[in-house]
Design a protein around this motif. Structure first.
Motif, PDB file in Angstrom:
ATOM      1  N   PHE A   1       9.136  45.542  47.687  1.00  0.00           N
ATOM      2  CA  PHE A   1       9.488  44.601  48.748  1.00  0.00           C
ATOM      3  C   PHE A   1       8.203  44.137  49.427  1.00  0.00           C
ATOM      4  CE2 PHE A   1      11.024  43.909  53.189  1.00  0.00           C
ATOM      5  CZ  PHE A   1      11.781  42.778  52.911  1.00  0.00           C
ATOM      6  N   ASP A   2       7.948  42.841  49.383  1.00  0.00           N
ATOM      7  CA  ASP A   2       6.693  42.293  49.894  1.00  0.00           C
ATOM      8  C   ASP A   2       6.808  42.089  51.411  1.00  0.00           C
ATOM      9  OD1 ASP A   2       4.376  40.969  50.464  1.00  0.00           O
ATOM     10  OD2 ASP A   2       4.522  39.571  48.776  1.00  0.00           O
ATOM     11  N   VAL A   3       6.506  43.152  52.154  1.00  0.00           N
ATOM     12  CA  VAL A   3       6.687  43.128  53.608  1.00  0.00           C
ATOM     13  C   VAL A   3       5.820  42.040  54.247  1.00  0.00           C
ATOM     14  CG1 VAL A   3       6.399  44.460  55.740  1.00  0.00           C
ATOM     15  CG2 VAL A   3       7.297  45.570  53.682  1.00  0.00           C
ATOM     16  N   ALA A   4       4.569  41.942  53.813  1.00  0.00           N
ATOM     17  CA  ALA A   4       3.661  40.966  54.430  1.00  0.00           C
ATOM     18  C   ALA A   4       4.178  39.538  54.238  1.00  0.00           C
ATOM     19  CB  ALA A   4       2.260  41.113  53.833  1.00  0.00           C
ATOM     20  N   ARG A   5       4.715  39.272  53.043  1.00  0.00           N
ATOM     21  CA  ARG A   5       5.211  37.923  52.766  1.00  0.00           C
ATOM     22  C   ARG A   5       6.433  37.611  53.629  1.00  0.00           C
ATOM     23  NH1 ARG A   5       8.885  36.728  48.929  1.00  0.00           N
ATOM     24  NH2 ARG A   5       9.198  34.528  48.536  1.00  0.00           N
ATOM     25  N   VAL A   6       7.317  38.589  53.761  1.00  0.00           N
ATOM     26  CA  VAL A   6       8.521  38.364  54.559  1.00  0.00           C
ATOM     27  C   VAL A   6       8.152  38.208  56.032  1.00  0.00           C
ATOM     28  CG1 VAL A   6      10.699  39.390  55.317  1.00  0.00           C
ATOM     29  CG2 VAL A   6      10.021  39.518  52.911  1.00  0.00           C
ATOM     30  N   ARG A   7       7.257  39.076  56.525  1.00  0.00           N
ATOM     31  CA  ARG A   7       6.839  38.965  57.930  1.00  0.00           C
ATOM     32  C   ARG A   7       6.220  37.593  58.198  1.00  0.00           C
ATOM     33  NH1 ARG A   7       6.742  43.334  61.250  1.00  0.00           N
ATOM     34  NH2 ARG A   7       5.289  42.228  62.610  1.00  0.00           N
TER      35      ARG A   7
END
Ligand SMILES: Cc1ncc(COP(=O)(O)O)c(C=O)c1O
Length: 165
Positions: free
Chosen positions: A3-9
């Motif tokens: 899960f790409d947290v940085a991209r979602v944030r």
């Protein structure tokens, strides 16, 4: 796939301010794509939903598109998606409508795990109609709502079971 947290944030401009948000529903932050879609819809001429004129058709399409998108997200049918001012307001409307048909001796089942938006409208509709409210308890050790208790809570007098899926 991780899960790409940085991209979602990064999709949520407000998260760039550095606050920590604990209330996922009432404190929902808005993705940039949503901000742009809402702004685009508000910049265009829209009117009451109607097939008779372009602004009306735009409004029809906007609502149909939103219902289809929510249904896609939830694996539901668009015809089962209801949009409105808030979860609480929508539930009050539904509770008033269904509660008008309840009678003393009828029962409604609510849970102590649910947000008040899915409890108080049903309790008040029951009070107005004379129906009895029955409460499902949650397990404080696990935070779960044991399903077995519903075998006792639901009877032939039950008119409604309110529990958030
Ligand atoms: C978990 C949960 N459910 C329901 C609601 C009610 O939502 P609404 O404000 O749309 O009535 C909230 C509001 O904060 C909530 O946190």
């Amino acid at each position: 796939m991780a899960f790409d947290v940085a991209r979602v944030r990064a999709a949520y401009p407000a998260l760039g301010e550095g606050f920590v948000h604990f209330d996922g529903a009432g404190g929902t932050q808005t993705a940039a794509a949503v901000v742009e879609a809402v702004a685009g819809a508000m910049r265009a001429a829209t009117g009451n939903r109607s097939t008779a004129f372009l602004p009306g058709r735009r409004a029809l399409d906007l609502v149909a598109g939103a219902r289809a998108a929510v249904a896609d997200l939830l694996g539901a049918q668009p015809s089962g998606v209801v949009l409105g001012p808030s979860a609480t307001a929508l539930t009050y409307t539904l509770a008033r409508t269904l509660g008008a048909g309840w009678r003393p001796g009828d029962e409604v089942v609510v849970s102590r795990l649910d947000h008040d938006a899915n409890v108080r409208p049903w309790v008040q509709a029951a009070q107005s109609s004379g129906a009895t409210v029955r409460w499902a308890e949650f397990d404080p050790a696990t935070g779960e709502l044991p399903a077995g208790q519903y075998a006792d809570l639901v009877t032939e007098r039950t008119r409604l079971v309110a529990v958030t899926a």
